[in-house]
Design an enzyme around this catalytic site. Structure first.
Site, PDB file in Angstrom:
ATOM      1  N   GLU A 117       0.833  -1.193   0.000  1.00 52.67           N
ATOM      2  CA  GLU A 117       0.000   0.000   0.000  1.00 52.67           C
ATOM      3  C   GLU A 117       0.874   1.252   0.000  1.00 52.67           C
ATOM      4  O   GLU A 117       2.097   1.177   0.112  1.00 52.67           O
ATOM      5  CB  GLU A 117      -0.943  -0.016   1.214  1.00 52.67           C
ATOM      6  CG  GLU A 117      -1.909  -1.192   1.183  1.00 52.67           C
ATOM      7  CD  GLU A 117      -2.892  -1.183   2.341  1.00 52.67           C
ATOM      8  OE1 GLU A 117      -2.723  -0.363   3.260  1.00 52.67           O
ATOM      9  OE2 GLU A 117      -3.828  -1.996   2.319  1.00 52.67           O
ATOM     10  N   HIS A 245      -8.906   9.765   3.702  1.00 49.18           N
ATOM     11  CA  HIS A 245      -8.562   8.685   2.768  1.00 49.18           C
ATOM     12  C   HIS A 245      -8.768   9.205   1.353  1.00 49.18           C
ATOM     13  O   HIS A 245      -9.809   9.792   1.051  1.00 49.18           O
ATOM     14  CB  HIS A 245      -9.431   7.449   3.008  1.00 49.18           C
ATOM     15  CG  HIS A 245      -8.871   6.215   2.390  1.00 49.18           C
ATOM     16  ND1 HIS A 245      -8.868   6.008   1.028  1.00 49.18           N
ATOM     17  CD2 HIS A 245      -8.273   5.125   2.935  1.00 49.18           C
ATOM     18  CE1 HIS A 245      -8.313   4.835   0.771  1.00 49.18           C
ATOM     19  NE2 HIS A 245      -7.935   4.285   1.908  1.00 49.18           N
ATOM     20  N   ARG A 292      -0.796   8.938   2.060  1.00 50.90           N
ATOM     21  CA  ARG A 292      -2.186   9.363   1.904  1.00 50.90           C
ATOM     22  C   ARG A 292      -2.378  10.877   1.919  1.00 50.90           C
ATOM     23  O   ARG A 292      -3.250  11.394   1.227  1.00 50.90           O
ATOM     24  CB  ARG A 292      -3.045   8.729   3.007  1.00 50.90           C
ATOM     25  CG  ARG A 292      -3.251   7.243   2.787  1.00 50.90           C
ATOM     26  CD  ARG A 292      -4.074   6.636   3.892  1.00 50.90           C
ATOM     27  NE  ARG A 292      -4.317   5.227   3.613  1.00 50.90           N
ATOM     28  CZ  ARG A 292      -4.942   4.402   4.446  1.00 50.90           C
ATOM     29  NH1 ARG A 292      -5.387   4.857   5.610  1.00 50.90           N
ATOM     30  NH2 ARG A 292      -5.126   3.138   4.137  1.00 50.90           N
ATOM     31  N   HIS A 353     -11.141   9.979   7.397  1.00 50.20           N
ATOM     32  CA  HIS A 353     -10.908   8.545   7.562  1.00 50.20           C
ATOM     33  C   HIS A 353     -10.302   8.155   8.898  1.00 50.20           C
ATOM     34  O   HIS A 353     -10.717   7.179   9.509  1.00 50.20           O
ATOM     35  CB  HIS A 353      -9.992   8.069   6.435  1.00 50.20           C
ATOM     36  CG  HIS A 353      -9.728   6.598   6.417  1.00 50.20           C
ATOM     37  ND1 HIS A 353     -10.727   5.662   6.257  1.00 50.20           N
ATOM     38  CD2 HIS A 353      -8.577   5.888   6.556  1.00 50.20           C
ATOM     39  CE1 HIS A 353     -10.198   4.443   6.268  1.00 50.20           C
ATOM     40  NE2 HIS A 353      -8.897   4.560   6.476  1.00 50.20           N
ATOM     41  N   ARG A 388      -0.648   8.902   9.206  1.00 48.15           N
ATOM     42  CA  ARG A 388      -0.571   7.453   9.414  1.00 48.15           C
ATOM     43  C   ARG A 388      -0.167   6.720   8.139  1.00 48.15           C
ATOM     44  O   ARG A 388      -0.738   6.937   7.071  1.00 48.15           O
ATOM     45  CB  ARG A 388      -1.928   6.922   9.882  1.00 48.15           C
ATOM     46  CG  ARG A 388      -1.975   5.399  10.045  1.00 48.15           C
ATOM     47  CD  ARG A 388      -3.299   4.962  10.610  1.00 48.15           C
ATOM     48  NE  ARG A 388      -4.383   5.162   9.684  1.00 48.15           N
ATOM     49  CZ  ARG A 388      -4.909   4.209   8.900  1.00 48.15           C
ATOM     50  NH1 ARG A 388      -4.397   2.990   8.908  1.00 48.15           N
ATOM     51  NH2 ARG A 388      -5.927   4.470   8.119  1.00 48.15           N
TER      52      ARG A 388
END
Length: 528
Positions: A117, A245, A292, A353, A388
């Site tokens: 990811e 997100h 992100r 998110h 994060r």
């Protein structure tokens, strides 16, 4: 209104991975109560699609994972916490496996099938199709229900923590002498308010996504635990770091938004404008797999430049059979809306998110209030820094709940129950029938936060948000003081508290870093 008293060695507020794993670790040693305001499986854990990051094989290393976490967090992370968490990853995965979680395996090698990811330098995300969180939640709940020492108190709302304040003593912010004795809990079915006295209390209530109009969070994510600790004068920090997100399914007016997992981009899906242009390389050399915060800002900028309502995620070039096999939930959801992801592009927009701040805790998940712990999204551990890294959240929950259990088991039996705590006083309260007052205030709050405290901020926007929130706060407090308590009213109160904390901490940070981006301040790190 009915009142009663209950006694527990371990009170757990929240039924996601943080609360359930903690309960399982302590249950052999005392009486446990898990309080949850909805069905126990209704948590952010249930909706986690991507998976859980961990170092499992030799091609990867703890140092690589540590480095990826620090880069994603803009080096605002606590390096000691990062090292501790990552180095526990393999052991905590084994805990999940022992509790019955079956992660996908590679058919050829028999090893765990790992995804990659955004922000990760290696394939290290364990998963079960695209519904990893649901698999974990089901396994943990099954284990909890089998344990004779654990009571599940469902449809029960934790109103406030019990401290010296309830004894008539003055409690000041971050006073090192504050102690937690349990919580007042509203049984939503019987309307009884229970005085739950506990030797120790764990807050595991999840995030705050519902303070925004568009969020991937479940409807239970109203910041309850953070608000309770704030009112109890406990330490709260880094609330300005709200992660959006990059890819939620574009469905105007639908809440919560349906998440399109980052693992899909790791599988090869590409972000494009509605006209078909790939744009991520303009913003970062890592393209669609940049962290992100970068991807969300890029999409936000592209939407503003083009005037379009969304961008698209293109999977049409990927292997059809493998795509459907790996992402059956996304495939089925999109197909139900007339979007065949093997042929059609997916319309996506960023959505609130994940919160990287929250209740300040140390490495053992201890808050600034004695005998009060916090784990999961409601806790600020130092792991995430300013942003994060994908799939580190489930790991964080496991590690800090484990650490909390190891700590509390050493001394909990020596803590007496505070019998002097009075029962809840509901005298003079009336039943309000004007639900419109609550629902309208909630909508106004969400509109304020989405308009002024979103992906891109400014001093002017933040001040405007604070001014407007102040009006809602005054109205809600008057309503709270006069009314018989309900879930909606308590949630509104909590949402106002956490929205205030987000705004004030955003105002205090005079730089753009990680998830906090202000047009009035330069970025600390140029490469970000």
């Amino acid at each position: 209104m009915l009142v009663s008293r209950e006694y527990y060695d371990f009170l757990v507020i929240g039924s996601g991975i943080a609360g359930l794993s903690y309960a399982l670790k302590v249950a052999d040693y005392g009486k446990v109560c898990i309080v949850t305001k909805d069905e126990p499986k209704e948590s952010a854990t249930k909706y986690a699609q991507g998976g859980i990051a961990a170092v499992m094989y030799d091609y990867d290393s703890y140092e690589k994972h540590i480095n990826d976490t620090m880069i994603a967090g803009d080096d605002l992370n606590d390096i000691d916490v990062v090292r501790m968490t990552i180095k526990q990853s393999t052991a905590r995965i084994n805990d999940l496996i022992e509790w019955g979680v079956d992660f996908d395996k590679d058919r050829k090698t028999g090893n765990y099938h790992l995804s990659k990811e955004g922000g990760h330098s290696e394939f290290r995300v364990l998963h079960y199709k695209d519904k990893t969180g649901l698999k974990i939640e089901e396994a943990l709940l099954a284990a909890v229900r089998k344990h004779q020492n654990i009571k599940l108190h469902t449809h029960s709302f934790a109103i406030d923590l019990l401290t010296q304040h309830q004894l008539g003593k003055e409690v000041k912010k971050s006073d090192p002498g504050i102690e937690c004795y349990g919580a007042y809990v509203l049984d939503l079915k019987t309307h009884e308010i229970i005085t739950m006295l506990a030797r120790t209390t764990m807050i595991a209530t999840g995030g705050i996504g519902m303070i925004y109009s568009t969020t991937t969070n479940p409807v239970v994510a109203t910041g309850d635990g953070i608000a309770m600790v704030y009112r109890a004068k406990g330490g709260i920090e880094k609330m300005e770091f709200v992660q959006f997100h990059p890819t939620s399914l574009y469905m105007p007016g639908v809440q919560p938004s349906f998440l399109i997992t980052e693992a899909l981009r790791g599988f090869g899906a590409l972000l494009k404008s509605k006209s078909g242009e790939e744009f991520m390389k303009k913003y970062d050399p890592r393209g669609c797999l940049a962290p992100r915060d970068i991807v969300a800002r890029a999409i936000d900028n592209e939407i503003k430049i083009s005037g379009d309502d969304y961008v698209v995620l293109d999977c049409t070039h990927l292997n059809k059979e493998e795509l459907i096999d790996q992402f059956p939930t996304i495939y089925g959801k999109c197909l139900s809306l007339g979007i065949d992801i093997t042929k059609d592009k997916i319309p996506v927009v960023p959505a609130a998110h994940y919160l990287c701040g929250g209740i300040h805790v140390d490495k053992k998940a201890r808050s600034s209030i004695k005998h009060l712990y916090a784990s999961g999204e409601c806790a600020s551990t130092g792991l995430h820094g300013a942003n994060r890294l994908a799939s580190n959240s489930l790991l964080e929950s496991l590690v800090f709940s484990y650490n909390a259990a190891q700590d509390v088991l050493q001394y909990f039996s020596d803590i007496p129950f505070c019998e002097e705590i009075p029962n809840w006083d509901a005298e003079g309260k009336i039943m309000t029938e004007e639900m419109i007052l609550i629902t309208q205030s909630r909508k106004e709050l969400q509109s304020i936060m989405s308009s002024y405290v979103g992906i891109v901020r400014s001093d002017l926007r933040l001040q405007r948000a604070l001014d407007r929130l102040g009006i809602i706060y005054k109205e809600a407090e008057i309503l709270y003081e006069k009314s018989v308590l309900s879930r909606k009213l308590c949630e509104l109160r909590n949402m106002i508290n956490v929205a205030f904390l987000v705004i004030r901490m955003a105002q205090e940070r005079k730089e753009s870093i990680g998830l906090h981006y202000s047009v009035d301040y330069p970025r600390r790190n140029k490469y970000r």
